[in-house]
Scaffold this motif. Structure first.
Motif, PDB file in Angstrom:
ATOM      1  N   SER A  64      25.240  35.955  -6.592  1.00 32.96           N
ATOM      2  CA  SER A  64      24.654  37.223  -6.991  1.00 32.96           C
ATOM      3  C   SER A  64      24.453  37.129  -8.493  1.00 32.96           C
ATOM      4  O   SER A  64      24.739  36.089  -9.102  1.00 32.96           O
ATOM      5  N   ASP A  65      23.980  38.199  -9.124  1.00 34.05           N
ATOM      6  CA  ASP A  65      24.022  38.225 -10.583  1.00 34.05           C
ATOM      7  C   ASP A  65      25.340  38.824 -11.072  1.00 34.05           C
ATOM      8  O   ASP A  65      25.559  38.971 -12.281  1.00 34.05           O
ATOM      9  N   HIS A  66      26.224  39.171 -10.148  1.00 34.24           N
ATOM     10  CA  HIS A  66      27.596  39.576 -10.423  1.00 34.24           C
ATOM     11  C   HIS A  66      28.548  38.490  -9.924  1.00 34.24           C
ATOM     12  O   HIS A  66      28.219  37.754  -8.987  1.00 34.24           O
ATOM     13  N   CYS A  67      29.716  38.411 -10.514  1.00 35.03           N
ATOM     14  CA  CYS A  67      30.742  37.473 -10.048  1.00 35.03           C
ATOM     15  C   CYS A  67      31.617  38.142  -8.986  1.00 35.03           C
ATOM     16  O   CYS A  67      31.947  39.323  -9.122  1.00 35.03           O
ATOM     17  N   PRO A  68      32.014  37.417  -7.958  1.00 36.34           N
ATOM     18  CA  PRO A  68      33.009  37.959  -7.029  1.00 36.34           C
ATOM     19  C   PRO A  68      34.360  38.148  -7.732  1.00 36.34           C
ATOM     20  O   PRO A  68      34.809  37.274  -8.476  1.00 36.34           O
ATOM     21  N   LEU A  69      34.976  39.286  -7.499  1.00 37.20           N
ATOM     22  CA  LEU A  69      36.348  39.541  -7.928  1.00 37.20           C
ATOM     23  C   LEU A  69      37.245  39.353  -6.711  1.00 37.20           C
ATOM     24  O   LEU A  69      37.027  40.006  -5.689  1.00 37.20           O
ATOM     25  N   VAL A  70      38.229  38.464  -6.818  1.00 37.49           N
ATOM     26  CA  VAL A  70      39.039  38.098  -5.657  1.00 37.49           C
ATOM     27  C   VAL A  70      40.516  38.303  -5.979  1.00 37.49           C
ATOM     28  O   VAL A  70      41.071  37.664  -6.881  1.00 37.49           O
ATOM     29  N   LEU A  71      41.138  39.208  -5.243  1.00 40.60           N
ATOM     30  CA  LEU A  71      42.549  39.543  -5.411  1.00 40.60           C
ATOM     31  C   LEU A  71      43.328  39.050  -4.195  1.00 40.60           C
ATOM     32  O   LEU A  71      42.979  39.378  -3.067  1.00 40.60           O
ATOM     33  N   THR A  72      44.380  38.270  -4.440  1.00 39.34           N
ATOM     34  CA  THR A  72      45.249  37.801  -3.363  1.00 39.34           C
ATOM     35  C   THR A  72      46.624  38.408  -3.542  1.00 39.34           C
ATOM     36  O   THR A  72      47.247  38.273  -4.601  1.00 39.34           O
ATOM     37  N   LEU A  73      47.082  39.100  -2.494  1.00 40.92           N
ATOM     38  CA  LEU A  73      48.372  39.791  -2.535  1.00 40.92           C
ATOM     39  C   LEU A  73      49.445  38.941  -1.864  1.00 40.92           C
ATOM     40  O   LEU A  73      49.162  38.153  -0.964  1.00 40.92           O
ATOM     41  N   LYS A  74      50.675  39.148  -2.286  1.00 37.16           N
ATOM     42  CA  LYS A  74      51.799  38.411  -1.731  1.00 37.16           C
ATOM     43  C   LYS A  74      52.056  38.816  -0.288  1.00 37.16           C
ATOM     44  O   LYS A  74      51.894  39.979   0.092  1.00 37.16           O
ATOM     45  N   THR A  75      52.493  37.853   0.518  1.00 38.02           N
ATOM     46  CA  THR A  75      53.024  38.141   1.842  1.00 38.02           C
ATOM     47  C   THR A  75      54.543  38.209   1.742  1.00 38.02           C
ATOM     48  O   THR A  75      55.131  37.831   0.728  1.00 38.02           O
ATOM     49  N   ASP A  76      55.193  38.664   2.797  1.00 38.38           N
ATOM     50  CA  ASP A  76      56.659  38.706   2.788  1.00 38.38           C
ATOM     51  C   ASP A  76      57.246  37.314   2.617  1.00 38.38           C
ATOM     52  O   ASP A  76      58.251  37.130   1.929  1.00 38.38           O
ATOM     53  N   ALA A  77      56.625  36.294   3.223  1.00 35.46           N
ATOM     54  CA  ALA A  77      57.132  34.930   3.106  1.00 35.46           C
ATOM     55  C   ALA A  77      57.082  34.466   1.656  1.00 35.46           C
ATOM     56  O   ALA A  77      58.009  33.820   1.157  1.00 35.46           O
ATOM     57  N   GLN A  78      55.985  34.809   0.970  1.00 35.71           N
ATOM     58  CA  GLN A  78      55.874  34.420  -0.438  1.00 35.71           C
ATOM     59  C   GLN A  78      56.883  35.171  -1.300  1.00 35.71           C
ATOM     60  O   GLN A  78      57.449  34.618  -2.235  1.00 35.71           O
ATOM     61  N   LYS A  79      57.115  36.447  -0.965  1.00 37.05           N
ATOM     62  CA  LYS A  79      58.128  37.200  -1.710  1.00 37.05           C
ATOM     63  C   LYS A  79      59.506  36.592  -1.525  1.00 37.05           C
ATOM     64  O   LYS A  79      60.278  36.449  -2.478  1.00 37.05           O
ATOM     65  N   ASP A  80      59.828  36.212  -0.284  1.00 33.52           N
ATOM     66  CA  ASP A  80      61.131  35.610  -0.012  1.00 33.52           C
ATOM     67  C   ASP A  80      61.300  34.307  -0.778  1.00 33.52           C
ATOM     68  O   ASP A  80      62.357  34.029  -1.336  1.00 33.52           O
ATOM     69  N   GLN A  81      60.213  33.498  -0.836  1.00 34.70           N
ATOM     70  CA  GLN A  81      60.295  32.226  -1.544  1.00 34.70           C
ATOM     71  C   GLN A  81      60.476  32.444  -3.040  1.00 34.70           C
ATOM     72  O   GLN A  81      61.244  31.735  -3.701  1.00 34.70           O
ATOM     73  N   LEU A  82      59.770  33.450  -3.583  1.00 34.79           N
ATOM     74  CA  LEU A  82      59.919  33.750  -5.000  1.00 34.79           C
ATOM     75  C   LEU A  82      61.337  34.195  -5.321  1.00 34.79           C
ATOM     76  O   LEU A  82      61.904  33.835  -6.359  1.00 34.79           O
ATOM     77  N   CYS A  83      61.944  34.986  -4.427  1.00 29.62           N
ATOM     78  CA  CYS A  83      63.332  35.413  -4.627  1.00 29.62           C
ATOM     79  C   CYS A  83      64.275  34.204  -4.604  1.00 29.62           C
ATOM     80  O   CYS A  83      65.183  34.091  -5.433  1.00 29.62           O
ATOM     81  N   LYS A  84      64.047  33.269  -3.651  1.00 31.15           N
ATOM     82  CA  LYS A  84      64.879  32.069  -3.567  1.00 31.15           C
ATOM     83  C   LYS A  84      64.730  31.215  -4.818  1.00 31.15           C
ATOM     84  O   LYS A  84      65.701  30.698  -5.365  1.00 31.15           O
ATOM     85  N   ASP A  85      63.482  31.099  -5.310  1.00 29.29           N
ATOM     86  CA  ASP A  85      63.247  30.317  -6.519  1.00 29.29           C
ATOM     87  C   ASP A  85      63.949  30.932  -7.714  1.00 29.29           C
ATOM     88  O   ASP A  85      64.526  30.230  -8.555  1.00 29.29           O
ATOM     89  N   SER A  86      63.927  32.268  -7.789  1.00 30.13           N
ATOM     90  CA  SER A  86      64.586  32.957  -8.893  1.00 30.13           C
ATOM     91  C   SER A  86      66.097  32.729  -8.849  1.00 30.13           C
ATOM     92  O   SER A  86      66.729  32.492  -9.886  1.00 30.13           O
ATOM     93  N   VAL A  87      66.667  32.794  -7.642  1.00 28.61           N
ATOM     94  CA  VAL A  87      68.106  32.551  -7.492  1.00 28.61           C
ATOM     95  C   VAL A  87      68.469  31.147  -7.899  1.00 28.61           C
ATOM     96  O   VAL A  87      69.441  30.905  -8.610  1.00 28.61           O
ATOM     97  N   GLN A  88      67.625  30.176  -7.507  1.00 27.39           N
ATOM     98  CA  GLN A  88      67.888  28.787  -7.880  1.00 27.39           C
ATOM     99  C   GLN A  88      67.839  28.578  -9.389  1.00 27.39           C
ATOM    100  O   GLN A  88      68.636  27.842  -9.959  1.00 27.39           O
ATOM    101  N   VAL A  89      66.897  29.265 -10.046  1.00 22.57           N
ATOM    102  CA  VAL A  89      66.811  29.160 -11.509  1.00 22.57           C
ATOM    103  C   VAL A  89      68.069  29.744 -12.156  1.00 22.57           C
ATOM    104  O   VAL A  89      68.647  29.169 -13.090  1.00 22.57           O
ATOM    105  N   LEU A  90      68.513  30.880 -11.656  1.00 23.17           N
ATOM    106  CA  LEU A  90      69.702  31.521 -12.217  1.00 23.17           C
ATOM    107  C   LEU A  90      70.964  30.681 -12.006  1.00 23.17           C
ATOM    108  O   LEU A  90      71.855  30.661 -12.863  1.00 23.17           O
ATOM    109  N   LEU A  91      71.011  29.959 -10.879  1.00 26.48           N
ATOM    110  CA  LEU A  91      72.196  29.143 -10.576  1.00 26.48           C
ATOM    111  C   LEU A  91      72.185  27.804 -11.282  1.00 26.48           C
ATOM    112  O   LEU A  91      73.225  27.147 -11.389  1.00 26.48           O
ATOM    113  N   ALA A  92      70.997  27.397 -11.743  1.00 27.68           N
ATOM    114  CA  ALA A  92      70.883  26.057 -12.373  1.00 27.68           C
ATOM    115  C   ALA A  92      71.620  26.000 -13.717  1.00 27.68           C
ATOM    116  O   ALA A  92      71.773  27.008 -14.399  1.00 27.68           O
TER     117      ALA A  92
END
Length: 285
Positions: A257-285
């Motif tokens: 188009s003469d406009h750019c597509p704006l594309v938003l990707t939202l987190k799923t529960d699985a991605q949220k769980d993984q981010l929480c696990k990653d944060s815990v691992q960083v804190l424990l390191a």
């Protein structure tokens, strides 16, 4: 969930746009500048407004429906005017459309006007009628509802500066978003607003708790090489919880188009769980 917002430019680049949509398959597509001509089976017709003459994909809405066969499609007309097949006039509707993948049930919607009302006899004088559409969908991956509202903002021949009409338009857009949303929903508002980044429209929406993402991520333009006029911005996307974002892009390529597509990707529960696990691992390191 992936949400795409795009002004389709009346299907001018449909031969690039349709394959792109078939490949990208956004969960929700908010598409502005959509042509719908049920009285004609022509592929192309011509729009005439004085010396402003443009080819129009006559059944652009039908074309996008074919490219996204697994989506529920809603067309929201702003006006019915005339397109031309050489010297024959043909009634054609113009507005915006929303496409939602069938895996996301639509549990609420509001359709309305942000400027003027439905123009039944002609496209009318500028600034012309403009519509908006709000949907509320259920996302089973996160066990929540998401409300998404988009509009195509009025075109003022004097430019994109703030005007009383644009301020009233912004209030109507906000009212539609609020009407379709319920407490606890994740809220998204987007569209071709036809305003500058520091406009009253953006400020009004941000005052309601939304964050505008084009400015938030430092995007330099929402237009591409097909746009020859001054001004780099027209399209915006806002959300009330930026922490729910996994990715936001304004795509310069491919040019569909003469406009750019704006594309938003939202987190799923699985991605949220993984981010929480990653944060815990960083804190424990």
């Amino acid at each position: 969930m992936q949400i795409m917002c795009l002004n389709g430019w009346g299907g001018t680049l449909y031969s690039d746009l349709l394959p792109y949509l078939s490949q990208a398959v956004p969960d929700v597509l908010c598409l502005q500048e959509v042509v719908h001509t049920p009285e004609s089976d022509k592929d192309w017709l011509t729009y005439r407004d004085g010396d402003h003459i443009l080819p129009q994909r006559a059944n652009f809405f039908r074309d996008v429906c074919a490219a996204l066969p697994e989506h529920v499609a809603v067309f929201c007309p702003a006006a019915q005017g005339v397109l031309w097949d050489e010297e024959q006039s043909i009634s054609s509707q113009w507005g915006l459309a929303t496409f939602v993948h069938r895996s996301f049930p639509i549990v609420g919607q509001v359709q309305g006007f942000v400027h003027k009302g439905y123009a039944a006899e002609s496209y009318g004088d500028h600034p012309r009628s403009r519509s908006a559409h709000g949907i509320r969908v259920y996302d089973y991956a996160t066990d929540r509802a998401v409300s998404i509202t988009h509009m195509h903002g009025l075109r003022d021949l004097n430019g994109k500066k703030d005007t009383p009409e644009r301020f009233e338009q912004a209030k109507r857009l906000l009212n539609i978003s609020q009407a379709v949303s319920e407490p606890g929903d994740l809220r998204v508002v987007c569209g071709d607003f036809n305003v500058e980044p520091g406009s009253e429209t953006i400020r009004l929406l941000e005052d309601d708790g939304l964050v505008e993402l084009v400015n938030h991520y430092g995007v330099e333009t929402t237009r591409n090489s097909h746009y020859k006029k001054p001004g780099k911005f027209a399209d915006y996307m806002l959300i009330d919880r930026v922490e729910e974002i996994i990715d936001f892009q304004v795509l310069q390529k491919p040019e569909v188009s003469d406009h750019c597509p704006l594309v938003l990707t939202l987190k799923t529960d699985a991605q949220k769980d993984q981010l929480c696990k990653d944060s815990v691992q960083v804190l424990l390191a």
